[in-house]
Design a protein around this motif. Structure first.
Motif, short mmCIF file in Angstrom:
data_model
loop_
_atom_site.label_atom_id
_atom_site.label_comp_id
_atom_site.label_asym_id
_atom_site.label_seq_id
_atom_site.Cartn_x
_atom_site.Cartn_y
_atom_site.Cartn_z
N THR A 30 -10.10 16.02 -4.49
CA THR A 30 -8.88 15.47 -5.08
C THR A 30 -7.67 16.11 -4.41
O THR A 30 -7.74 17.24 -3.90
CB THR A 30 -8.80 15.76 -6.59
OG1 THR A 30 -8.71 17.19 -6.80
CG2 THR A 30 -10.02 15.22 -7.32
N ILE A 31 -6.58 15.37 -4.41
CA ILE A 31 -5.33 15.91 -3.87
C ILE A 31 -4.88 17.12 -4.69
O ILE A 31 -4.40 18.12 -4.14
CB ILE A 31 -4.23 14.83 -3.86
CG1 ILE A 31 -4.63 13.69 -2.92
CG2 ILE A 31 -2.89 15.42 -3.44
CD1 ILE A 31 -3.67 12.52 -2.93
N PHE A 32 -5.07 17.05 -6.00
CA PHE A 32 -4.69 18.15 -6.88
C PHE A 32 -5.40 19.44 -6.46
O PHE A 32 -4.77 20.50 -6.32
CB PHE A 32 -5.03 17.81 -8.32
CG PHE A 32 -4.63 18.87 -9.32
CD1 PHE A 32 -3.34 18.94 -9.80
CD2 PHE A 32 -5.57 19.81 -9.75
CE1 PHE A 32 -2.97 19.92 -10.72
CE2 PHE A 32 -5.21 20.79 -10.66
CZ PHE A 32 -3.91 20.84 -11.14
N GLY A 33 -6.70 19.35 -6.25
CA GLY A 33 -7.46 20.53 -5.87
C GLY A 33 -7.08 21.05 -4.50
O GLY A 33 -6.95 22.27 -4.30
N ARG A 34 -6.88 20.14 -3.55
CA ARG A 34 -6.54 20.57 -2.19
C ARG A 34 -5.17 21.25 -2.15
O ARG A 34 -5.00 22.30 -1.52
CB ARG A 34 -6.56 19.38 -1.24
CG ARG A 34 -6.32 19.78 0.21
CD ARG A 34 -6.42 18.60 1.14
NE ARG A 34 -5.31 17.67 0.95
CZ ARG A 34 -5.46 16.38 0.66
NH1 ARG A 34 -6.66 15.88 0.51
NH2 ARG A 34 -4.40 15.59 0.52
N VAL A 35 -4.20 20.65 -2.80
CA VAL A 35 -2.84 21.22 -2.79
C VAL A 35 -2.83 22.58 -3.47
O VAL A 35 -2.24 23.54 -2.95
CB VAL A 35 -1.85 20.25 -3.48
CG1 VAL A 35 -0.51 20.94 -3.71
CG2 VAL A 35 -1.66 19.01 -2.65
N TYR A 36 -3.50 22.68 -4.62
CA TYR A 36 -3.53 23.98 -5.30
C TYR A 36 -4.24 25.01 -4.43
O TYR A 36 -3.81 26.17 -4.33
CB TYR A 36 -4.23 23.87 -6.65
CG TYR A 36 -4.20 25.17 -7.42
CD1 TYR A 36 -3.06 25.54 -8.12
CD2 TYR A 36 -5.28 26.04 -7.40
CE1 TYR A 36 -3.01 26.75 -8.81
CE2 TYR A 36 -5.24 27.25 -8.07
CZ TYR A 36 -4.09 27.60 -8.77
OH TYR A 36 -4.03 28.81 -9.42
N GLY A 37 -5.33 24.60 -3.78
CA GLY A 37 -6.07 25.52 -2.91
C GLY A 37 -5.24 26.05 -1.77
O GLY A 37 -5.27 27.25 -1.45
N TYR A 38 -4.45 25.18 -1.15
CA TYR A 38 -3.59 25.64 -0.07
C TYR A 38 -2.45 26.51 -0.59
O TYR A 38 -2.00 27.44 0.11
CB TYR A 38 -3.05 24.45 0.72
CG TYR A 38 -3.93 24.08 1.88
CD1 TYR A 38 -3.76 24.69 3.12
CD2 TYR A 38 -4.95 23.15 1.75
CE1 TYR A 38 -4.58 24.38 4.20
CE2 TYR A 38 -5.78 22.83 2.81
CZ TYR A 38 -5.59 23.44 4.03
OH TYR A 38 -6.41 23.15 5.09
N GLY A 39 -2.00 26.25 -1.81
CA GLY A 39 -1.00 27.12 -2.42
C GLY A 39 -1.54 28.53 -2.62
O GLY A 39 -0.87 29.52 -2.30
N VAL A 40 -2.75 28.62 -3.14
CA VAL A 40 -3.41 29.92 -3.33
C VAL A 40 -3.57 30.64 -2.00
O VAL A 40 -3.25 31.83 -1.86
CB VAL A 40 -4.79 29.72 -4.00
CG1 VAL A 40 -5.58 31.03 -4.01
CG2 VAL A 40 -4.63 29.18 -5.40
N THR A 41 -4.06 29.92 -1.00
CA THR A 41 -4.29 30.52 0.32
C THR A 41 -2.99 31.03 0.93
O THR A 41 -2.95 32.14 1.49
CB THR A 41 -4.93 29.49 1.26
OG1 THR A 41 -6.12 28.96 0.65
CG2 THR A 41 -5.31 30.14 2.58
N GLY A 42 -1.93 30.25 0.81
CA GLY A 42 -0.64 30.66 1.38
C GLY A 42 -0.13 31.94 0.76
O GLY A 42 0.38 32.83 1.46
N VAL A 43 -0.27 32.06 -0.56
CA VAL A 43 0.19 33.27 -1.25
C VAL A 43 -0.59 34.49 -0.78
O VAL A 43 0.00 35.54 -0.48
CB VAL A 43 0.05 33.11 -2.78
CG1 VAL A 43 0.28 34.45 -3.48
CG2 VAL A 43 1.03 32.08 -3.30
#
Length: 486
Positions: A420-433
């Motif tokens: 899902t887009i929701f999961g992918r976007v949140y995952g990249y947010g976590v990784t970026g932090v």
């Protein structure tokens, strides 16, 4: 939806064990190093003494494990449904903190509730990530539409401004790590390039601002040349007009060559003015190309050139008139403009001595002299990595860095496999932090980045940071666990 292969079916509903193992290893290693960093040679205390930093961290670790377990039990739809509610609560807490928080070491970012101190800015990391994920998961959402890019920018910048007002610049800068999300979801690479270019301009402009070539500083002179080269490179890359790119470089070279020839006739040449003339001619040429071919890319490159020069000219003003004196000194020390070993450079100087004294294999656990004698300030929080370097040496430090790198790569893998887009976007947010925290914390401890006061994930002492990172990570693991639910 039909899934292929038995392996996909077996993965349904499972928490990623590799990431959980990384988490457990990091918090245990972190606890051991917090004990080592706060260990007192004269009055040694037990590792489980709750009156010590290590004892308190053990309580935070226990509560974090309970929190992680609870997060994995919450239905994933809850996070998406209430993402904006979390955001409003988070903004409210930041405002309350700004109004009622006490000044602690120059920062007004802590809410004190009895014996507990919480830093709401730490929890905004997962809140911003959830809010971005919800926005991007909206039907028909396209990032580069004006209203959407404005909405996304506000979600990131509003809490960042409130945190800056609390004098927590380091944490506010962490929020900018969400640029990785925007880039993954369609933000043109040119925006990322402009951000990197701005950093380069700022460093060159400030680092070499004390010597002059004519009417401009050496830093300005070098940066103007870079702006011309970058403009030519953008024409080459975006327009595929290689001849035009060469002409831009030729205009600049011809300007300097003409000035050099004129200098033979006993005419004093101001090379700073020559550089500005070369930049101006390049700008005029880009305008002519736009009016001749009516290609918007040419006018964008023109604005990039003008904006770059304006940014360069404003950088010195911002540095000396906007940044606080201690922030200026930290940047100067990092750039090698000042030593100040007894002031702003003291932390980094002592940290580098501690890490260097560890040698190849270190002095052994609890045998670090620099850290045991308290030469390094904040050695169990922001500068925890110097304890690792002194007691475990190059080998131990390299192992920790490689493990952190493997952890980040695992997060990237998990983010990409989301359905899902929701999961992918949140995952990249976590990784970026996590990428930002790891790079900047280790970078500032070894002296290659300014000291901005952010913790090393799972290693640094602190309940708010450990809770914040735990929530950030385990919400993602819960989302990943349900990725094949539909």
């Amino acid at each position: 939806m039909i899934y292929k292969g038995s392996k996909d079916i077996e993965e349904k509903g499972k928490v990623d064990r590799i990431t959980v193992i990384f988490y457990l290893i990091f918090v245990v290693f972190g606890w051991l190093n917090i004990y080592a960093a706060s260990f007192d040679l004269e009055s040694a205390t037990a590792m489980f003494d709750l009156s010590t930093r290590a004892g308190m961290q053990l309580i935070w670790i226990g509560s974090s494990l309970l929190l992680a377990f609870a997060l994995l039990k919450i239905d994933v739809g809850f996070y998406e449904t209430y993402a904006f509610v979390f955001y409003l609560i988070g903004i409210g807490l930041l405002l309350v903190t700004l109004l009622v928080a006490q000044d602690i070491n120059g920062s007004r970012s802590w809410l004190i509730i009895g014996p507990i101190r919480l830093q709401p800015a730490e929890f905004m990391k997962f809140i911003i990530a959830l809010s971005l994920a919800k926005v991007f998961n909206t039907y028909g959402f396209r990032l580069m539409e004006r209203k959407n890019i404005l909405l996304v920018s506000c979600i990131i910048l509003l809490p960042a401004l409130l945190v800056v007002a609390q004098s927590e610049t380091g944490t506010a800068l962490v929020y900018l790590s969400f640029i990785l999300v925007l880039y993954r979801e369609g933000l043109p690479g040119g925006f990322l390039f402009m951000g990197i270019a701005a950093i380069v301009y700022f460093i060159l402009g400030i680092r070499f601002s004390d010597t002059f070539i004519g009417v401009i500083s050496t830093g300005e002179f070098v940066t103007i040349l870079l702006i011309i080269i970058f403009s030519a490179a953008m024409v080459w890359n975006y327009m595929k007009r290689h001849k035009v790119a060469f002409i831009i470089l030729l205009i600049a070279a011809s300007t300097f060559m003409a000035a050099f020839i004129v200098s033979f006739f006993s005419v004093k040449i101001d090379w700073g003015i020559v550089a500005i003339i070369a930049l101006s001619l390049t700008a005029l040429y880009l305008l002519l190309l736009f009016f001749r071919y009516w290609k918007k890319t040419y006018i964008y490159i023109f604005f990039f050139l003008i904006g770059s020069f304006a940014f360069l000219e404003s950088a010195e003003y911002v540095f000396y008139n906007v940044l606080q004196p201690h922030q200026q000194m930290r940047i100067k020390v990092t750039l090698g403009m000042e030593q100040d070993l007894s002031g702003a450079g003291y932390h980094v100087g002592q940290s580098k001595i501690a890490i260097g004294s560890g040698g190849l294999i270190g002095k052994g656990y609890l045998n670090g002299t620099q850290t045991k004698l308290k030469y390094v300030p904040e050695q169990d929080t922001d500068f925890i990595f110097c304890t690792i370097g002194e007691e475990h040496g190059f080998v131990g430090s390299a192992v920790i860095i490689l493990m952190l790198l493997a952890f980040v790569l695992r997060l990237l893998y998990l983010a990409e496999r989301q359905t899902t887009i929701f999961g992918r976007v949140y995952g990249y947010g976590v990784t970026g932090v996590f990428i930002f925290h790891i790079m900047v914390n280790i970078g500032m401890v070894i002296g290659i980045m300014p000291v901005i006061g952010i913790p090393l994930p799972f290693f640094s002492y602190g309940g708010s940071s450990l809770w914040g990172f735990t929530i950030l990570l385990f919400i993602f693991l819960r989302i990943d666990k349900s990725r094949r639910r539909n």
